[in-house]
Design an enzyme around this catalytic site. Sequence first.
Site, PDB file in Angstrom:
ATOM      1  N   GLN A 179      -5.941 -35.452  34.386  1.00 20.82           N
ATOM      2  CA  GLN A 179      -5.234 -34.364  33.697  1.00 20.82           C
ATOM      3  C   GLN A 179      -4.658 -34.785  32.345  1.00 20.82           C
ATOM      4  O   GLN A 179      -4.288 -33.933  31.549  1.00 20.82           O
ATOM      5  CB  GLN A 179      -4.104 -33.808  34.580  1.00 20.82           C
ATOM      6  N   GLY A 219     -13.860 -37.232  38.085  1.00 23.27           N
ATOM      7  CA  GLY A 219     -12.612 -37.752  38.638  1.00 23.27           C
ATOM      8  C   GLY A 219     -12.698 -38.135  40.106  1.00 23.27           C
ATOM      9  O   GLY A 219     -12.174 -39.174  40.517  1.00 23.27           O
ATOM     10  N   SER A 238     -12.266 -37.296  33.646  1.00 22.01           N
ATOM     11  CA  SER A 238     -13.308 -36.307  33.901  1.00 22.01           C
ATOM     12  C   SER A 238     -13.530 -35.413  32.672  1.00 22.01           C
ATOM     13  O   SER A 238     -12.575 -34.833  32.153  1.00 22.01           O
ATOM     14  CB  SER A 238     -12.858 -35.460  35.092  1.00 22.01           C
ATOM     15  N   CYS A 276      -8.694 -26.958  44.118  1.00 18.58           N
ATOM     16  CA  CYS A 276      -9.377 -27.474  45.304  1.00 18.58           C
ATOM     17  C   CYS A 276      -8.679 -27.019  46.575  1.00 18.58           C
ATOM     18  O   CYS A 276      -9.236 -27.107  47.651  1.00 18.58           O
ATOM     19  CB  CYS A 276      -9.407 -28.990  45.281  1.00 18.58           C
ATOM     20  N   HIS A 324     -14.796 -32.448  32.124  1.00 15.84           N
ATOM     21  CA  HIS A 324     -14.580 -30.989  32.081  1.00 15.84           C
ATOM     22  C   HIS A 324     -13.113 -30.595  31.941  1.00 15.84           C
ATOM     23  O   HIS A 324     -12.803 -29.414  31.786  1.00 15.84           O
ATOM     24  CB  HIS A 324     -15.219 -30.304  33.298  1.00 15.84           C
TER      25      HIS A 324
HETATM   26  N1  PLP Z   1      -7.754 -35.881  39.818  1.00 17.89           N
HETATM   27  C1  PLP Z   1      -7.019 -34.885  39.296  1.00 17.89           C
HETATM   28  C2  PLP Z   1      -5.602 -35.131  38.939  1.00 17.89           C
HETATM   29  C3  PLP Z   1      -7.599 -33.635  39.095  1.00 17.89           C
HETATM   30  O1  PLP Z   1      -6.858 -32.639  38.582  1.00 17.89           O
HETATM   31  C4  PLP Z   1      -8.953 -33.431  39.458  1.00 17.89           C
HETATM   32  C5  PLP Z   1      -9.576 -32.097  39.325  1.00 17.89           C
HETATM   33  O2  PLP Z   1      -8.938 -31.076  39.437  1.00 17.89           O
HETATM   34  C6  PLP Z   1      -9.672 -34.512  39.986  1.00 17.89           C
HETATM   35  C7  PLP Z   1      -9.037 -35.725  40.149  1.00 17.89           C
HETATM   36  C8  PLP Z   1     -11.116 -34.372  40.361  1.00 17.89           C
HETATM   37  O3  PLP Z   1     -11.909 -34.416  39.204  1.00 17.89           O
HETATM   38  P1  PLP Z   1     -13.410 -33.870  39.209  1.00 17.89           P
HETATM   39  O4  PLP Z   1     -13.335 -32.397  39.203  1.00 17.89           O
HETATM   40  O5  PLP Z   1     -13.991 -34.413  37.934  1.00 17.89           O
HETATM   41  O6  PLP Z   1     -14.094 -34.458  40.388  1.00 17.89           O
END
Ligand code: PLP
Length: 401
Positions: A177, A71, A197, A324, A199
């Site tokens: 999501q 993502g 993404s 994060c 995972h």
């Molecule tokens: N965008 C959203 C809405 C997310 O929830 C996340 C991860 O928590 C990401 C982007 C980032 O994705 P990735 O973990 O694959 O880099």
Amino acid sequence: MKRIYLDHAATTPLDARVLKEMEPYFLENYGNASSLHSFGREAREAVEKSREAVAKILNAKPDEIVFNSGGTEGDNTALRGVIKASKTKRIVTSKIEHHAVEHTSKELEKEGAEVEFVEVDSEGFVDVAAIEKALAKETAIASIMHANNEIGTIEPIAEIGEMCREKGTIFHTDAVQSVGKEKIDVEKMNIDLLSASGHKFYGPKGVGFMYIKKGTKILPILHGGGHEKGMRSGTENVAGIVGLAKALEIAENEREKETAREKKLAERLVKGISEIGNSWVNGPEIGSKRLSNNINLGFDFVEGESMVFMMDEKGIACSTGSACSTKDLNPSHVLMAINLKPWKAHGSLRITTGRGTTEKDIDYAVESISEIVKRLREISPLRKGKDISKFEKGFEERHSH
Ligand code: PLP
């Protein structure tokens, strides 16, 4: 102690069926998908089969799917790649985007782009009229997430996409999501760019994909061997791509059944905690335009971080917001954007259920939350002082950086 995982928005476990599908690509068919020999051809075939499977689920064409690392990369590529290719350096986005969009937009702003962050309402829905107004000024790209990672709000993507098309603005949606949980049809939803993404839908970590509508003006941000038709250089993560496609197929097949089940679990949890006074649900009402597995709860007079630690002691994994931002003591930008007072935003707990979650797990979570909130409130100095404004002031001072 039995551990209960209620943090599926942060990541999901790998589905055993996915692991089985991936295994040969580590041990036997380990070729580089660019190699000309049979090992390479086998790997290429697996990548292209996966591309077709992903495209079919989204109603896209296979050559509109670009595999990448997830993502964050997709969001960076969408914004940077479009701004790089466009004469107009203007971005319209919302105040509740994931940091991958928010921080990239702010970086681009430092590099000279103009960025407008559109407001959301108290449930996290973007103000469509405000987007329309923002698009009146020539805009290269609008980036509005499909579903919010903290409070689960599902945005009116098709409507926003249609507006963008009318204005000639490229429309990107961060669907990290929602992919695998909500029905996505890139044609019907007027999407030009989408990030996803693996995972988040029981696939492997570190692999994702972008949908890039044919004809979209975008340039790559990674340069090298010209993989993925030049859009994303770097040796393909063959096992990861095979796993991602399998995971998406499973998620799509089980989507409706699983959504209905998770909705019931969410209702059970909210009913259970309704006994606790001074508590509420952040985001849209359960069962409405909200991810079925997301329950974001708010409690007065407690701090979310303490709750997460105490839940962990009881074997329950959950979160205060975005994984994060757990190192960041500032209140969540999403909860601030929905207009929660900072000290109310700090008392939030995000529970995200998944395929393995049972009613028993939910009942244990309810019991644990009730006990923890009671304990924390008993020791909270704020509870004793009836003057909330003092609490509020003290809290804001402690957390203002
Ligand atoms: N965008 C959203 C809405 C997310 O929830 C996340 C991860 O928590 C990401 C982007 C980032 O994705 P990735 O973990 O694959 O880099």
